[in-house]
Design a protein around this motif. Structure first.
Motif, PDB file in Angstrom:
ATOM      1  N   GLN A  46      43.621  44.613  20.615  1.00 42.18           N
ATOM      2  CA  GLN A  46      42.446  44.217  21.389  1.00 42.18           C
ATOM      3  C   GLN A  46      42.721  42.976  22.229  1.00 42.18           C
ATOM      4  OE1 GLN A  46      39.672  44.083  18.048  1.00 42.18           O
ATOM      5  NE2 GLN A  46      38.562  45.843  18.870  1.00 42.18           N
ATOM      6  N   ILE A  47      43.566  42.084  21.723  1.00 41.43           N
ATOM      7  CA  ILE A  47      43.956  40.910  22.516  1.00 41.43           C
ATOM      8  C   ILE A  47      44.678  41.352  23.784  1.00 41.43           C
ATOM      9  CG2 ILE A  47      45.492  38.893  22.577  1.00 41.43           C
ATOM     10  CD1 ILE A  47      44.894  38.532  19.575  1.00 41.43           C
ATOM     11  N   LEU A  48      45.603  42.294  23.649  1.00 37.78           N
ATOM     12  CA  LEU A  48      46.342  42.791  24.815  1.00 37.78           C
ATOM     13  C   LEU A  48      45.422  43.541  25.775  1.00 37.78           C
ATOM     14  CD1 LEU A  48      49.658  43.990  23.124  1.00 37.78           C
ATOM     15  CD2 LEU A  48      49.324  41.967  24.547  1.00 37.78           C
ATOM     16  N   LEU A  49      44.480  44.298  25.232  1.00 44.42           N
ATOM     17  CA  LEU A  49      43.531  45.011  26.094  1.00 44.42           C
ATOM     18  C   LEU A  49      42.689  44.024  26.890  1.00 44.42           C
ATOM     19  CD1 LEU A  49      42.179  47.937  23.850  1.00 44.42           C
ATOM     20  CD2 LEU A  49      44.133  47.918  25.399  1.00 44.42           C
ATOM     21  N   ARG A  50      42.292  42.950  26.252  1.00 43.85           N
ATOM     22  CA  ARG A  50      41.492  41.937  26.949  1.00 43.85           C
ATOM     23  C   ARG A  50      42.301  41.280  28.068  1.00 43.85           C
ATOM     24  NH1 ARG A  50      41.509  36.652  26.324  1.00 43.85           N
ATOM     25  NH2 ARG A  50      42.595  36.759  24.316  1.00 43.85           N
ATOM     26  N   LEU A  51      43.544  40.936  27.774  1.00 44.78           N
ATOM     27  CA  LEU A  51      44.388  40.302  28.792  1.00 44.78           C
ATOM     28  C   LEU A  51      44.709  41.250  29.936  1.00 44.78           C
ATOM     29  CD1 LEU A  51      46.844  38.346  26.452  1.00 44.78           C
ATOM     30  CD2 LEU A  51      45.033  37.374  27.881  1.00 44.78           C
ATOM     31  N   ALA A  52      44.746  42.549  29.636  1.00 47.89           N
ATOM     32  CA  ALA A  52      45.022  43.555  30.668  1.00 47.89           C
ATOM     33  C   ALA A  52      43.774  43.967  31.433  1.00 47.89           C
ATOM     34  CB  ALA A  52      45.667  44.786  30.034  1.00 47.89           C
ATOM     35  N   LYS A  53      42.653  43.294  31.172  1.00 50.85           N
ATOM     36  CA  LYS A  53      41.376  43.600  31.832  1.00 50.85           C
ATOM     37  C   LYS A  53      40.941  45.035  31.567  1.00 50.85           C
ATOM     38  CE  LYS A  53      40.716  39.569  33.715  1.00 50.85           C
ATOM     39  NZ  LYS A  53      39.646  38.688  33.232  1.00 50.85           N
ATOM     40  N   LEU A  54      41.173  45.496  30.343  1.00 50.70           N
ATOM     41  CA  LEU A  54      40.813  46.853  29.974  1.00 50.70           C
ATOM     42  C   LEU A  54      39.504  46.917  29.191  1.00 50.70           C
ATOM     43  CD1 LEU A  54      44.334  48.236  29.024  1.00 50.70           C
ATOM     44  CD2 LEU A  54      42.905  48.972  30.936  1.00 50.70           C
ATOM     45  N   ASN A  55      38.805  45.803  29.096  1.00 49.36           N
ATOM     46  CA  ASN A  55      37.493  45.815  28.459  1.00 49.36           C
ATOM     47  C   ASN A  55      36.424  46.206  29.474  1.00 49.36           C
ATOM     48  OD1 ASN A  55      38.548  44.975  26.007  1.00 49.36           O
ATOM     49  ND2 ASN A  55      38.278  42.816  26.478  1.00 49.36           N
ATOM     50  N   GLU A  56      35.460  46.974  29.025  1.00 53.03           N
ATOM     51  CA  GLU A  56      34.423  47.458  29.928  1.00 53.03           C
ATOM     52  C   GLU A  56      33.609  46.321  30.530  1.00 53.03           C
ATOM     53  OE1 GLU A  56      35.096  48.598  27.003  1.00 53.03           O
ATOM     54  OE2 GLU A  56      35.301  50.774  27.052  1.00 53.03           O
ATOM     55  N   SER A  57      33.563  45.179  29.853  1.00 49.84           N
ATOM     56  CA  SER A  57      32.763  44.052  30.338  1.00 49.84           C
ATOM     57  C   SER A  57      33.368  43.374  31.567  1.00 49.84           C
ATOM     58  CB  SER A  57      32.588  43.011  29.230  1.00 49.84           C
ATOM     59  OG  SER A  57      33.849  42.543  28.786  1.00 49.84           O
ATOM     60  N   ASP A  58      34.650  43.654  31.839  1.00 48.31           N
ATOM     61  CA  ASP A  58      35.293  43.066  33.017  1.00 48.31           C
ATOM     62  C   ASP A  58      34.916  43.896  34.240  1.00 48.31           C
ATOM     63  OD1 ASP A  58      36.608  41.071  31.554  1.00 48.31           O
ATOM     64  OD2 ASP A  58      38.142  42.501  30.950  1.00 48.31           O
ATOM     65  N   ASP A  59      34.068  43.349  35.105  1.00 51.15           N
ATOM     66  CA  ASP A  59      33.501  44.138  36.196  1.00 51.15           C
ATOM     67  C   ASP A  59      34.431  44.313  37.388  1.00 51.15           C
ATOM     68  OD1 ASP A  59      31.129  44.476  34.798  1.00 51.15           O
ATOM     69  OD2 ASP A  59      30.321  42.576  35.524  1.00 51.15           O
ATOM     70  N   SER A  60      35.306  43.356  37.628  1.00 46.62           N
ATOM     71  CA  SER A  60      36.101  43.430  38.852  1.00 46.62           C
ATOM     72  C   SER A  60      37.423  42.718  38.674  1.00 46.62           C
ATOM     73  CB  SER A  60      35.323  42.815  40.022  1.00 46.62           C
ATOM     74  OG  SER A  60      35.061  41.452  39.759  1.00 46.62           O
ATOM     75  N   LEU A  61      38.272  42.878  39.679  1.00 45.72           N
ATOM     76  CA  LEU A  61      39.566  42.210  39.715  1.00 45.72           C
ATOM     77  C   LEU A  61      39.549  41.240  40.898  1.00 45.72           C
ATOM     78  CD1 LEU A  61      41.867  45.331  39.162  1.00 45.72           C
ATOM     79  CD2 LEU A  61      41.256  43.605  37.467  1.00 45.72           C
ATOM     80  N   GLU A  62      39.046  40.066  40.654  1.00 44.46           N
ATOM     81  CA  GLU A  62      38.859  39.107  41.739  1.00 44.46           C
ATOM     82  C   GLU A  62      39.864  37.962  41.710  1.00 44.46           C
ATOM     83  OE1 GLU A  62      36.972  39.633  44.206  1.00 44.46           O
ATOM     84  OE2 GLU A  62      35.887  41.357  43.420  1.00 44.46           O
ATOM     85  N   LYS A  63      40.273  37.545  40.519  1.00 41.59           N
ATOM     86  CA  LYS A  63      41.144  36.376  40.403  1.00 41.59           C
ATOM     87  C   LYS A  63      42.606  36.795  40.536  1.00 41.59           C
ATOM     88  CE  LYS A  63      37.982  33.758  37.435  1.00 41.59           C
ATOM     89  NZ  LYS A  63      37.827  33.067  36.127  1.00 41.59           N
ATOM     90  N   VAL A  64      43.184  36.534  41.691  1.00 41.56           N
ATOM     91  CA  VAL A  64      44.579  36.904  41.938  1.00 41.56           C
ATOM     92  C   VAL A  64      45.507  36.202  40.953  1.00 41.56           C
ATOM     93  CG1 VAL A  64      46.440  36.896  43.640  1.00 41.56           C
ATOM     94  CG2 VAL A  64      44.093  37.332  44.370  1.00 41.56           C
ATOM     95  N   SER A  65      45.126  35.012  40.532  1.00 40.00           N
ATOM     96  CA  SER A  65      45.968  34.256  39.597  1.00 40.00           C
ATOM     97  C   SER A  65      46.136  34.973  38.267  1.00 40.00           C
ATOM     98  CB  SER A  65      45.373  32.863  39.372  1.00 40.00           C
ATOM     99  OG  SER A  65      44.073  32.949  38.800  1.00 40.00           O
ATOM    100  N   GLU A  66      45.212  35.881  37.939  1.00 43.25           N
ATOM    101  CA  GLU A  66      45.281  36.607  36.673  1.00 43.25           C
ATOM    102  C   GLU A  66      46.142  37.861  36.752  1.00 43.25           C
ATOM    103  OE1 GLU A  66      40.899  35.503  34.777  1.00 43.25           O
ATOM    104  OE2 GLU A  66      41.201  37.417  35.801  1.00 43.25           O
TER     105      GLU A  66
END
Length: 221
Positions: A46-66
């Motif tokens: 789940q930690i890796l899923l969160r870092l990969a932005k694979l959680n449903e709560s992550d609405d968009s990919l806005e931060k290029v730094s991430e």
């Protein structure tokens, strides 16, 4: 112990550069099946899923730094899922295929995120290769066929003039290496999703023959 230490760092609020360095080390370690026991827990996945932005709560990919963190997390997940039966089982429990499709939709029509799209597709290919039941889920529940064909159409700049007629801009620039990799990974996933169906030709508007000649030993990242 090193793997356990890495996850203790990853759960903290540390700089992006530190996250990337930890994930790069984990990616190298994850090539070895013998050290994956402490890695393949539900909490660590789940930690890796969160870092990969694979959680449903992550609405968009806005931060290029991430983006580097997302890419490295996806690379780690590719190695871990390929090398660990426990990770494969947890992937089903965590509904990873649906999360990957959701991330792909966020990548639609976005520039500069081909690496994210590529490793998302590679992980989707691995899941559909290792779990035959995921193929059915992708076909029907997750609408994987239109999603994958849209990715290919976008990569090749295909425009449909009629139901079975397409137009391609032959004067456009050639595919970049990243775009080529995305197209290859999409084709591999598409093959797995459709391989069990005799109705493939009615559902996929691709006039090509694709043979699964990839070498699994070359999947390690």
């Amino acid at each position: 112990k090193l793997c356990e230490g890495i996850f203790k760092v990853l759960v903290k609020d540390v700089p992006t550069t530190c996250q990337v360095s930890c994930l790069e080390v984990l990616r190298i370690l994850s090539r070895d099946k013998k050290i994956l026991v402490p890695v393949t827990t539900k909490e660590n996945m789940q930690i890796l899923l969160r870092l990969a932005k694979l959680n449903e709560s992550d609405d968009s990919l806005e931060k290029v730094s991430e983006f580097p963190v997302i890419v490295e997390s996806l690379k780690c997940l590719c190695n871990i899922v390929f090398n660990s039966q426990m990770a494969q089982q947890l992937s089903l429990e965590l509904n990873l295929a649906a999360k990957l499709c959701n991330l792909l939709r966020k990548c639609k029509d976005r520039k500069f995120i081909n690496d994210i799209k590529c490793f998302d597709l590679r992980l989707l290919f691995l899941l559909s290769l290792l779990h035959t039941d995921i193929r059915s889920q992708l076909r029907y529940e997750l609408q994987g066929l239109p999603l994958l064909t849209q990715i290919l159409e976008s990569a090749f700049s295909i425009k449909w003039t009629d139901e079975y007629e397409s137009a391609i801009d032959h004067n456009g620039p050639p595919l970049s290496p990243q775009e080529t990799d995305c197209a290859i990974e999409a084709l591999k996933a598409l093959f797995n999703v459709t391989v069990d169906s005799w109705k493939v030709h009615k559902e996929v508007r691709l006039r090509m023959v694709f043979l699964p000649t990839w070498n699994l030993s070359g999947l390690f990242l």
